[in-house]
Design a protein around this motif. Structure first.
Motif, PDB file in Angstrom:
ATOM      1  N   ASP A  92       0.682  -9.309   4.836  1.00 27.11           N
ATOM      2  CA  ASP A  92       0.740  -9.498   3.390  1.00 27.11           C
ATOM      3  C   ASP A  92      -0.656  -9.727   2.807  1.00 27.11           C
ATOM      4  O   ASP A  92      -0.935  -9.309   1.684  1.00 27.11           O
ATOM      5  CB  ASP A  92       1.658 -10.664   3.036  1.00 27.11           C
ATOM      6  N   ALA A  93      -1.518 -10.334   3.582  1.00 27.11           N
ATOM      7  CA  ALA A  93      -2.876 -10.604   3.116  1.00 27.11           C
ATOM      8  C   ALA A  93      -3.739  -9.347   3.069  1.00 27.11           C
ATOM      9  O   ALA A  93      -4.661  -9.269   2.261  1.00 27.11           O
ATOM     10  CB  ALA A  93      -3.533 -11.654   4.010  1.00 27.11           C
ATOM     11  N   ILE A  94      -3.447  -8.365   3.908  1.00 30.74           N
ATOM     12  CA  ILE A  94      -4.338  -7.203   4.000  1.00 30.74           C
ATOM     13  C   ILE A  94      -3.700  -5.877   3.627  1.00 30.74           C
ATOM     14  O   ILE A  94      -4.416  -4.913   3.404  1.00 30.74           O
ATOM     15  CB  ILE A  94      -4.995  -7.096   5.394  1.00 30.74           C
ATOM     16  N   CYS A  95      -2.383  -5.811   3.536  1.00 34.08           N
ATOM     17  CA  CYS A  95      -1.706  -4.542   3.243  1.00 34.08           C
ATOM     18  C   CYS A  95      -1.177  -4.535   1.812  1.00 34.08           C
ATOM     19  O   CYS A  95      -0.773  -5.564   1.279  1.00 34.08           O
ATOM     20  CB  CYS A  95      -0.525  -4.325   4.189  1.00 34.08           C
ATOM     21  N   GLU A  96      -1.163  -3.348   1.234  1.00 33.56           N
ATOM     22  CA  GLU A  96      -0.491  -3.173  -0.052  1.00 33.56           C
ATOM     23  C   GLU A  96       1.014  -3.209   0.131  1.00 33.56           C
ATOM     24  O   GLU A  96       1.739  -3.711  -0.716  1.00 33.56           O
ATOM     25  CB  GLU A  96      -0.889  -1.839  -0.688  1.00 33.56           C
ATOM     26  N   SER A 108       5.925   0.448   9.208  1.00 32.76           N
ATOM     27  CA  SER A 108       5.034   1.225   8.354  1.00 32.76           C
ATOM     28  C   SER A 108       4.127   0.289   7.562  1.00 32.76           C
ATOM     29  O   SER A 108       4.600  -0.660   6.937  1.00 32.76           O
ATOM     30  CB  SER A 108       5.867   2.089   7.408  1.00 32.76           C
ATOM     31  N   LEU A 109       2.811   0.566   7.610  1.00 34.44           N
ATOM     32  CA  LEU A 109       1.812  -0.229   6.907  1.00 34.44           C
ATOM     33  C   LEU A 109       1.047   0.661   5.944  1.00 34.44           C
ATOM     34  O   LEU A 109       0.730   1.802   6.281  1.00 34.44           O
ATOM     35  CB  LEU A 109       0.809  -0.844   7.891  1.00 34.44           C
ATOM     36  N   VAL A 110       0.731   0.149   4.765  1.00 28.50           N
ATOM     37  CA  VAL A 110      -0.070   0.876   3.786  1.00 28.50           C
ATOM     38  C   VAL A 110      -1.198  -0.046   3.337  1.00 28.50           C
ATOM     39  O   VAL A 110      -0.939  -1.162   2.874  1.00 28.50           O
ATOM     40  CB  VAL A 110       0.758   1.306   2.555  1.00 28.50           C
ATOM     41  N   LEU A 111      -2.434   0.421   3.483  1.00 27.55           N
ATOM     42  CA  LEU A 111      -3.605  -0.332   3.038  1.00 27.55           C
ATOM     43  C   LEU A 111      -4.350   0.494   2.008  1.00 27.55           C
ATOM     44  O   LEU A 111      -4.591   1.678   2.229  1.00 27.55           O
ATOM     45  CB  LEU A 111      -4.543  -0.616   4.209  1.00 27.55           C
ATOM     46  N   SER A 112      -4.714  -0.137   0.904  1.00 24.91           N
ATOM     47  CA  SER A 112      -5.545   0.529  -0.088  1.00 24.91           C
ATOM     48  C   SER A 112      -6.992   0.383   0.331  1.00 24.91           C
ATOM     49  O   SER A 112      -7.386  -0.626   0.901  1.00 24.91           O
ATOM     50  CB  SER A 112      -5.360  -0.093  -1.469  1.00 24.91           C
ATOM     51  N   HIS A 117      -6.658  -4.266  -2.487  1.00 21.91           N
ATOM     52  CA  HIS A 117      -5.709  -5.339  -2.167  1.00 21.91           C
ATOM     53  C   HIS A 117      -6.220  -6.698  -2.600  1.00 21.91           C
ATOM     54  O   HIS A 117      -5.455  -7.615  -2.784  1.00 21.91           O
ATOM     55  CB  HIS A 117      -5.380  -5.334  -0.676  1.00 21.91           C
ATOM     56  N   ASP A 118      -7.529  -6.854  -2.788  1.00 21.09           N
ATOM     57  CA  ASP A 118      -8.088  -8.122  -3.237  1.00 21.09           C
ATOM     58  C   ASP A 118      -7.729  -8.419  -4.684  1.00 21.09           C
ATOM     59  O   ASP A 118      -7.825  -9.551  -5.126  1.00 21.09           O
ATOM     60  CB  ASP A 118      -9.612  -8.120  -3.093  1.00 21.09           C
TER      61      ASP A 118
END
Length: 120
Positions: A92-96, A108-112, A117-118
Motif C-alpha cells: 500500500d505504501a509503494i503501489c498504486e 497483481s501489482l501496479v506502480l506509477s 504514488h507519493d
C-alpha cells in the motif's frame, strides 16, 4: 515472463530483474527502489502458495510498471506463512494498486513511475 523456482532464495533474482527493468526505463532511484521492494514482496508471497515455480510478468506502459505473480492452489497456506496483512502494509505504501485476481491465480501489482504514488 520470468519463471523461477518457488523458493525465497530466488527472491534476489526476481528483485534484480525488476530493478534492472526499471533502471533501463530511466526511472529515478526512488522508483527503482520501489519496484525492487514490490517485486520481492510479491514473489515471496507467491512462493508460499504451494507451487513449484512462480511465473513473474513485468510490463512498463504509460507511466506504470505492472508485476503479476502466479499463485499456487493453497492461498490459505500463504495467509498463515506470511500474513497478507503485512504484505498489504508495504504494498500500500509503494503501489498504486495491488490485489489477487478474482480467480485467485495471480497477485497483481501496479506502480506509477515518477513518484506519483507519493501524491496520494
Amino acid at each position: 515472463a520470468l519463471t523461477v523456482p518457488a523458493a525465497p532464495a530466488y527472491a534476489r533474482v526476481v528483485r534484480m530483474c525488476a530493478a534492472s527493468l526499471a533502471a533501463v526505463a530511466d526511472l529515478g532511484l526512488d522508483d527503482v527502489e520501489d519496484v525492487r521492494m514490490a517485486a520481492e514482496e510479491g514473489f515471496v508471497y507467491a512462493c508460499a502458495t504451494g507451487q513449484d515455480f512462480v511465473v513473474c510478468n513485468f510490463a512498463l506502459v504509460d507511466g506504470e510498471i505492472t508485476m503479476d505473480f502466479s499463485l499456487g492452489d493453497d492461498l490459505d497456506a500463504a495467509d498463515s506463512d506470511q500474513s497478507l496483512e503485512l504484505v498489504e502494509v508495504l504494498l500500500d505504501a509503494i503501489c498504486e494498486d495491488f490485489g489477487i485476481t478474482e480467480d485467485d491465480r495471480t497477485l497483481s501489482l501496479v506502480l506509477s513511475t515518477g513518484g506519483a504514488h507519493d501524491e496520494r
